[in-house]
Write an enzyme that holds these catalytic residues in place. Structure first.
Site, PDB file in Angstrom:
ATOM      1  N   ARG A  82      90.915  39.165   9.342  1.00 34.29           N
ATOM      2  CA  ARG A  82      90.811  39.852   8.255  1.00 34.29           C
ATOM      3  C   ARG A  82      89.548  40.831   8.725  1.00 34.29           C
ATOM      4  O   ARG A  82      88.335  40.312   9.095  1.00 34.29           O
ATOM      5  CB  ARG A  82      90.481  38.544   7.459  1.00 34.29           C
ATOM      6  CG  ARG A  82      90.899  40.041   6.076  1.00 34.29           C
ATOM      7  CD  ARG A  82      90.663  38.665   5.041  1.00 34.29           C
ATOM      8  NE  ARG A  82      89.585  38.546   4.343  1.00 34.29           N
ATOM      9  CZ  ARG A  82      88.778  37.147   4.447  1.00 34.29           C
ATOM     10  NH1 ARG A  82      89.381  36.393   4.296  1.00 34.29           N
ATOM     11  NH2 ARG A  82      87.450  36.776   4.342  1.00 34.29           N
ATOM     12  N   GLU A  96      82.076  42.184   7.981  1.00 35.60           N
ATOM     13  CA  GLU A  96      82.243  40.789   9.118  1.00 35.60           C
ATOM     14  C   GLU A  96      83.542  41.084   9.489  1.00 35.60           C
ATOM     15  O   GLU A  96      84.861  41.701   9.005  1.00 35.60           O
ATOM     16  CB  GLU A  96      82.266  39.248   8.506  1.00 35.60           C
ATOM     17  CG  GLU A  96      83.022  39.189   7.445  1.00 35.60           C
ATOM     18  CD  GLU A  96      82.532  37.237   7.501  1.00 35.60           C
ATOM     19  OE1 GLU A  96      81.039  36.874   8.415  1.00 35.60           O
ATOM     20  OE2 GLU A  96      83.350  37.869   6.174  1.00 35.60           O
ATOM     21  N   ASN A  98      86.794  38.348  10.446  1.00 32.46           N
ATOM     22  CA  ASN A  98      86.989  36.681  10.529  1.00 32.46           C
ATOM     23  C   ASN A  98      88.491  37.059  11.143  1.00 32.46           C
ATOM     24  O   ASN A  98      89.337  37.377  11.554  1.00 32.46           O
ATOM     25  CB  ASN A  98      87.784  37.222   8.594  1.00 32.46           C
ATOM     26  CG  ASN A  98      86.053  36.758   8.029  1.00 32.46           C
ATOM     27  OD1 ASN A  98      85.287  36.250   7.878  1.00 32.46           O
ATOM     28  ND2 ASN A  98      86.611  38.818   7.632  1.00 32.46           N
ATOM     29  N   SER A 103      91.602  33.420   4.621  1.00 30.35           N
ATOM     30  CA  SER A 103      92.526  32.648   4.766  1.00 30.35           C
ATOM     31  C   SER A 103      92.575  33.764   3.265  1.00 30.35           C
ATOM     32  O   SER A 103      92.293  35.141   2.850  1.00 30.35           O
ATOM     33  CB  SER A 103      92.274  31.668   3.224  1.00 30.35           C
ATOM     34  OG  SER A 103      90.407  32.052   3.052  1.00 30.35           O
ATOM     35  N   LYS A 267      78.933  36.532  14.326  1.00 29.28           N
ATOM     36  CA  LYS A 267      77.850  37.505  14.078  1.00 29.28           C
ATOM     37  C   LYS A 267      77.492  38.491  15.082  1.00 29.28           C
ATOM     38  O   LYS A 267      77.069  39.669  15.509  1.00 29.28           O
ATOM     39  CB  LYS A 267      76.819  37.318  12.711  1.00 29.28           C
ATOM     40  CG  LYS A 267      77.824  36.728  11.986  1.00 29.28           C
ATOM     41  CD  LYS A 267      78.877  37.241  10.839  1.00 29.28           C
ATOM     42  CE  LYS A 267      79.243  36.566   9.654  1.00 29.28           C
ATOM     43  NZ  LYS A 267      79.546  34.850   9.736  1.00 29.28           N
ATOM     44  N   LYS A 327      72.315  36.805   9.002  1.00 25.22           N
ATOM     45  CA  LYS A 327      73.161  35.798   8.931  1.00 25.22           C
ATOM     46  C   LYS A 327      73.198  34.994  10.220  1.00 25.22           C
ATOM     47  O   LYS A 327      72.831  35.136  11.429  1.00 25.22           O
ATOM     48  CB  LYS A 327      74.553  36.768   9.032  1.00 25.22           C
ATOM     49  CG  LYS A 327      74.625  37.526   8.014  1.00 25.22           C
ATOM     50  CD  LYS A 327      75.992  38.588   7.981  1.00 25.22           C
ATOM     51  CE  LYS A 327      76.484  39.111   6.570  1.00 25.22           C
ATOM     52  NZ  LYS A 327      77.897  39.700   6.565  1.00 25.22           N
ATOM     53  N   GLU A 331      81.228  30.489   9.735  1.00 26.80           N
ATOM     54  CA  GLU A 331      81.994  31.280   8.546  1.00 26.80           C
ATOM     55  C   GLU A 331      82.491  30.277   7.315  1.00 26.80           C
ATOM     56  O   GLU A 331      81.885  29.063   8.007  1.00 26.80           O
ATOM     57  CB  GLU A 331      83.372  31.201   9.678  1.00 26.80           C
ATOM     58  CG  GLU A 331      83.280  32.142  10.543  1.00 26.80           C
ATOM     59  CD  GLU A 331      82.862  33.592  10.496  1.00 26.80           C
ATOM     60  OE1 GLU A 331      82.958  33.861   9.580  1.00 26.80           O
ATOM     61  OE2 GLU A 331      82.287  34.015  11.412  1.00 26.80           O
ATOM     62  N   GLY A 332      82.895  31.137   6.211  1.00 30.55           N
ATOM     63  CA  GLY A 332      83.024  29.665   5.129  1.00 30.55           C
ATOM     64  C   GLY A 332      81.812  30.462   3.884  1.00 30.55           C
ATOM     65  O   GLY A 332      82.304  29.854   3.011  1.00 30.55           O
ATOM     66  N   ARG A 414      88.055  40.414  -3.397  1.00 29.41           N
ATOM     67  CA  ARG A 414      87.112  39.452  -3.780  1.00 29.41           C
ATOM     68  C   ARG A 414      85.874  40.044  -4.496  1.00 29.41           C
ATOM     69  O   ARG A 414      84.915  41.549  -4.750  1.00 29.41           O
ATOM     70  CB  ARG A 414      86.171  38.197  -3.234  1.00 29.41           C
ATOM     71  CG  ARG A 414      87.801  37.795  -1.819  1.00 29.41           C
ATOM     72  CD  ARG A 414      86.368  37.143  -0.883  1.00 29.41           C
ATOM     73  NE  ARG A 414      86.310  37.997  -0.141  1.00 29.41           N
ATOM     74  CZ  ARG A 414      85.514  37.900   1.112  1.00 29.41           C
ATOM     75  NH1 ARG A 414      85.339  36.512   1.623  1.00 29.41           N
ATOM     76  NH2 ARG A 414      85.463  38.598   2.196  1.00 29.41           N
TER      77      ARG A 414
END
Length: 437
Positions: A82, A96, A98, A103, A267, A327, A331-332, A414
């Protein structure tokens, strides 16, 4: 109920089409980066030294596996990817890429359908703007897993196998995962077994000779990771979790993602690709290079080896930290530094040159739209909001190098209230939404 916006957000059609058309080129770039283990090691050695317990162990295990089984380019690999974008001055810029546990593919499909229903049911006027098709997203993700599954059976002379979903202890995002699990079985008849890394250590083994991975005696075709992206996934019985990861990576089962794919999504790699010659090392098509570079935001290195431009950006961040995001290799959601936090972190470290595990990124200012956001089935509030577009794409490359899948799958939006720094849904910062073009 998953956190959601009540209604879709408007989005420029040209920029959505640009993002979706970059799915295959971004996947191809990722695969080439992940296959260059020496370059990955060189790029990440500073971050690994500064973050030995996570980035360091991932990189060390990656190199250990390379020595045992050969380069990633000689193994089958699957990516459910993603790429996240924000609008800045009316054009998309990449936030970024992913590469592990990408998810909300399942729930995004449901949110799009909910919004389509509300638009029809209440005859809402979006001035002729239409929703892009997103119904096939979950089927596309399931299809990519099935292609890898079938190729594994064919290459290894096996009649049947299960797919493992590698999940977190006390997993909180089961509803999204269950939608994909159901699609795999209803569309393709493939059964899924859900296991944590600790459970895999106890229940799975790889044959010493054939390297066929089994779970309680059943062959395993694909290991699909919805965990393993954060240190907490390895904190419970640490050695068992890392040994389980090693067993899976050494086996002939298809990893989704491989360690190479996971490291290529860090990153630091994103920042190094933005440098002159970064993308060009892995891509020869000048038009493709131009299109990829067009969506890069400003990125700068921290730590040893900072260039003149990096040092200039770090100095500006001390004066105007609101223009940047700092950064780490995580992740998350919930790990970034913003505004005054950046200045304080640099001062605490004794200077930007001591922050190898971080990068600097320009802070984007996407356009604001009013939104009503729901959390826990109730209205959380209404007000100015900003959104981040995620483009799902799948890539599967067989062990003989054939690119069997490389396609755009669908999208995620999002939405969060303006002024909220982080953007994760599962971490409680944003909500799921959809778009009208």
């Amino acid at each position: 109920m998953a956190p959601a916006s009540l209604l879709p957000q408007t989005y420029p059609k040209t920029q959505f089409e640009k993002a979706s058309s970059l799915a295959a080129p971004m996947n191809r770039l990722l695969d080439r980066v992940a296959s260059d283990g020496d370059w990955l090691t060189k790029v990440l050695e500073g971050s690994a030294a500064s973050d030995p317990d996570f980035t360091g162990r991932l990189l060390s295990l990656h190199n250990k596996i390379r020595k045992k089984t050969g380069p990633q380019s000689s193994k089958a690999r699957l990516g459910v990817i993603r790429s996240d974008y924000m609008l800045s001055n009316s054009v998309i810029k990449q936030i970024e890429l992913n590469t592990i546990a990408s998810s909300f593919g399942g729930l995004s499909t449901r949110i799009s359908k909910m919004h389509a229903y509300l638009i029809r049911r209440f005859d809402l006027d979006f001035e002729g703007r239409r929703q892009p098709e997103n119904d096939k997203l979950i089927d596309s993700l399931a299809e990519s897993l099935f292609v890898a599954h079938e190729d594994y059976l064919s290459k290894n002379g096996i009649e049947s196998a299960v797919i493992i979903f590698v999940v977190q202890e006390g997993e909180s995002n089961t509803s999204d995962q269950n939608i994909l699990e159901a699609a795999l079985y209803s569309n393709h008849g493939v059964r899924v077994e859900r296991r944590t890394l600790q459970q895999i250590f106890s229940e799975a083994k790889a044959d010493d000779y054939s390297k066929i991975l089994t779970l309680n005696g059943e062959d395993v075709s694909v290991c699909y990771f919805r965990s393993g992206y954060a240190p907490k996934d390895y904190e419970v019985e640490t050695d068992k979790a890392w040994k389980a990861r090693e067993t899976m990576e050494e086996s002939r089962s298809v990893m989704c993602p491989t360690l190479g794919y996971q490291l290529a999504g860090t990153k630091k790699v994103q920042q190094e690709l933005e440098r002159d010659g970064g993308v060009e090392r892995f891509c020869e098509d000048e038009e493709e290079i131009r299109r990829i570079r067009e969506v890069f935001a400003g990125l700068w290195a921290l730590g040893e080896g900072m260039t003149k431009e990096d040092k200039k950006a770090a100095a500006e961040a001390m004066v105007s930290p609101e223009k940047f995001v700092m950064k780490p290799q995580r992740e998350g959601g919930g790990y970034n530094f913003y505004g005054q936090q950046i200045k304080e972190k640099m001062e605490e470290a004794g200077g930007a040159e001591n922050l190898d595990e971080f990068i600097l990124m320009e802070r984007l200012e996407p356009p604001k739209q009013d939104a009503t956001l729901l959390r826990g089935g109730r209205v959380e509030g209404r007000g100015p909001s900003i959104s981040e577009l995620g483009i799902f794409a799948c890539i599967y490359v067989s062990e003989d190098g054939e690119e069997m899948v490389n396609d755009y799958s669908g999208y995620l939006l999002r939405t969060k209230f303006d002024g909220v720094d982080e953007g994760g849904v599962a971490s409680g910062f944003a909500t799921l939404s959809s778009i009208v073009l």
